[in-house]
Each structure stands twice: as C-alpha cells, then as structure tokens.
Design a protein around this motif. Structure first.
Motif, short mmCIF file in Angstrom:
data_model
loop_
_atom_site.label_atom_id
_atom_site.label_comp_id
_atom_site.label_asym_id
_atom_site.label_seq_id
_atom_site.Cartn_x
_atom_site.Cartn_y
_atom_site.Cartn_z
N LYS A 118 2.41 20.43 51.10
CA LYS A 118 3.36 21.32 51.76
C LYS A 118 4.50 20.55 52.39
O LYS A 118 5.64 21.03 52.45
N GLU B 210 8.72 25.26 35.43
CA GLU B 210 9.08 24.51 36.64
C GLU B 210 8.69 23.05 36.49
O GLU B 210 9.42 22.15 36.94
N ASP C 112 11.11 16.94 43.19
CA ASP C 112 10.78 17.08 44.61
C ASP C 112 11.92 17.82 45.29
O ASP C 112 13.05 17.34 45.31
N PRO C 113 11.67 18.99 45.83
CA PRO C 113 10.38 19.70 45.81
C PRO C 113 10.21 20.55 44.54
O PRO C 113 11.18 20.78 43.82
N TYR C 114 8.98 20.99 44.32
CA TYR C 114 8.71 21.98 43.28
C TYR C 114 8.84 23.36 43.90
O TYR C 114 8.40 23.59 45.03
N ARG C 115 9.43 24.28 43.16
CA ARG C 115 9.67 25.63 43.68
C ARG C 115 8.70 26.60 43.01
O ARG C 115 8.68 26.72 41.79
N PHE C 116 7.91 27.26 43.83
CA PHE C 116 6.94 28.23 43.33
C PHE C 116 7.26 29.63 43.82
O PHE C 116 6.38 30.42 44.14
N GLU D 60 6.67 17.55 47.40
CA GLU D 60 6.42 18.77 48.15
C GLU D 60 6.56 19.98 47.23
O GLU D 60 7.09 19.88 46.13
N TYR D 61 6.05 21.11 47.70
CA TYR D 61 6.28 22.36 47.00
C TYR D 61 6.83 23.38 47.98
O TYR D 61 6.64 23.27 49.19
N ARG D 62 7.55 24.35 47.46
CA ARG D 62 8.11 25.43 48.25
C ARG D 62 7.61 26.75 47.67
O ARG D 62 7.86 27.05 46.51
N LEU E 289 0.70 17.35 45.12
CA LEU E 289 1.63 18.36 45.63
C LEU E 289 1.17 18.79 47.00
O LEU E 289 0.06 19.27 47.17
#
Length: 344
Positions: free
Chosen positions: A294, A215, A183-187, A316-318, A292
């Motif tokens: 925002k 990831e 947390d967070p996951y980076r995309f 969350e994801y980024r 997941l």
C-alpha cells in the motif's frame, strides 16, 4: 444464382495442413493490404496538412482556406469521408506536430488515423507522443487501450518500481525487467476501498484478470492464484504467479495491505527459491519477485534490496485514484471520441 453443393470426397493426405497454411497466407495478405491502405491514407493526410501549412505561411492564406478546400475536395471526391473541415484542421495539426517526413513514414503512418488523433489531442509534445506511438505499435494497442494508458499516465509509471535488477540480472534482461514494472500500479477497476484486505484485493484481481493483465503490461501470462508449494512436507501458497513471455521467467507477486517492511522480502525470496527449484524449467530464466504494498519508504526499500541475491522489485498500488472532478468534466469520454472520429 445459388451455388450448387459439391459432393465432397475424403481429402488426400496432407490436405488439412496445406489448407491451414493457405488460410494463414490469405489472412496475412489481407492484413498487409489493410496496413498498406492505412499507410497511404495517413501519408496523404500528412502531405495535405503540410501543403496547407506551407501555403498559409508563404502566401499568407487565412484559416478560411481550409473550409474552402474541404468543400472543393468533397465535391471532387464525394465517396471519401475524410475531407470535413474538422479533419482538414487535424491534417494541418498533424503536419505541424510531425514536420519530419521520415518519422511519419516509419512510425506515425503505421498507426491508424484515429490513433494519431488521440496522440494529438491528449499529449502535449513530441517526446511523449513518440513514446506512446512506439508502444502502440509494439503492443498492437486498440484506440481504447491507447486512451486508457494515456489517462493512467503509463509513461510516468513505467520502470519506476524500486528494484535490484541491474545488479542481479544480465543487462538486456535487467533493462526489460525494469521497464516491465511500474510504480504505482492502479487498480481502480476493482472498485475496492483503501481498507480492503489482501485477500479481498487478490480475489478481485483474479476476477478482473483481463484488466489486471492490461495494467501489468505486455508479456505477462496468468498462471494461478494461491499456488501450492510443498517444501519439506509443509505447505505454502503464493498469492499470484505469472509467466513473462519476453523475459522467459516466472514472476511471483505478493500483496501486502499495509506499508512495506524489510522482512517482507524474506518471504518473497523463499517463494522465488521454491519456484526456481520446483516449477521453472531449465530453459527458463531466474524467477523474479514483485512485492505490491500500500505504501513504501523508497530509501528503506532500496536498503532492503541492497544485499538480496535474487531479482526483486517493490511497488505501491492504488485502489482508488480518481481524476479531479473538474478534470473529468473537461475530458471527452471514449464513446464521444469514437462518435466524433466516426464522422470523419
């Protein structure tokens, strides 16, 4: 002289299996030999670095002795490329970073020298270096993958998702499951703006599934996207379905383009029940859910998970989270690092 072709006769029964076994043995022996050579080289570098440190401290030798030593060793061993002044300074820094011989023998020497230089250059202290060294060994990371995980702050994000695993899974599995989520996951690799819709993100994740698996972390295997579930004649579709090889369970991932809402867990729980009844094998562990979103309110997420009987996590994801420009310019690129390490 060219080798004459041999007239081959049909192999006897069991020959193909025996040949395959021999090939495996040979490959294993080659890998062991390579690892042994690497281990001896890294230990040698550590010993040289330790000697430099000790003599500088005991004899009061200055920094110039490194250049003199580098010159004399290159004259004595012209076939070896590791005795440049720059690499000798790394040997000294390596010994200074790891004063205890036991750790060097058991961990650092099992990593290639280039990996050790990345740990020295990019990490501030022994605690974080130990963690990344252990992860690189466990997951067999290449140097590029190690650099990527350091830049993406994997340590700070690992095990940070809000979950109920401790209450819903047995201890060994709950620990591994919690550490498997971030947390967070980076995309960042998707190249999508923050305004992207759920289906845009989902489609892009499948298109870049290799980066997505990196990831997610070690152990995840991709099963499918928009996986169909038929429940009582009605059709439902799971956003993303994975299988975790170490946890030995399916992992349902649901994407929400907005902020987390407690009702999202109702849908996720329904999918977990359906997968447990229709997809998982009796030897598999209970299916895990990962939502997941925002953004999330951590307190709301903890409350929402409190009375859930199924193992779930919220993170969350980024989509775009670039480094500040001034920091980007101060960091060498992977190509620069490889070029410099190739000169050692």
């Amino acid at each position: 002289m060219a080798e004459r072709p041999v007239a081959l006769t049909p192999p006897p029964g069991g020959y193909a299996e025996w040949l395959a076994e021999l090939k495996t043995r040979i490959h294993t022996a080659q890998q062991r030999a390579t690892l042994a050579v690497n281990r001896e080289l890294v230990l040698l570098y550590w010993q040289i670095g330790r000697d430099i440190l000790q003599r500088q401290e005991r004899e009061g030798w200055g920094a110039k002795v490194i250049e003199r030593l580098a010159h004399d060793l290159r004259v004595a061993f012209p076939e070896m490329k590791g005795f440049s002044p720059r690499n000798m300074k790394y040997m000294r820094a390596f010994a200074q970073a790891w004063p205890e011989a036991e750790f060097v023998q058991q961990a650092a020497a099992l990593l290639p020298w280039g990996h050790n230089l990345v740990l020295l250059d990019r990490l501030p202290g022994p605690k974080t270096r130990r963690w990344y060294a252990a992860q690189a060994l466990e997951h067999n990371w290449s140097r590029n993958v190690l650099v990527m995980h350091i830049e993406n702050r994997l340590l700070e994000r690992s095990g940070a998702a809000v979950t109920n695993f401790e209450a819903r899974l047995p201890a060994p599995q709950s620990d591994l499951a919690r550490e498997s989520l971030k947390d967070p996951y980076r995309f960042d690799f998707l190249g999508l703006s923050e305004e992207a819709h759920e289906r845009d993100i989902e489609t892009a994740l499948v298109r870049h599934v290799t980066e997505f698996l990196l990831e997610l972390g070690a152990g995840f295997a991709f099963v499918g996207r928009q996986v169909l579930l038929n429940v009582g004649g009605d059709e439902f579709f799971i956003d993303l379905l994975f299988y975790h090889l170490k946890l030995r369970c399916y992992v349902v991932i649901e994407l929400k383009a907005g902020a987390f809402k407690p009702e999202h867990l109702g849908q996720l729980g329904f999918y977990l029940t359906a997968v447990d009844r229709q997809v998982k094998d009796e030897r598999d562990n209970p299916t895990i859910g990962l939502l997941l979103c925002k953004s999330k309110n951590k307190v709301v997420a903890e409350y929402a998970l409190g009375d859930r009987g199924q193992p779930m996590g919220i993170a969350e994801y980024r989509l775009l989270e670039s480094l500040p420009a001034e920091l980007q310019t101060s960091l060498p690129s992977i190509e620069q690092i490889e070029s410099e390490l190739g000169d050692l």
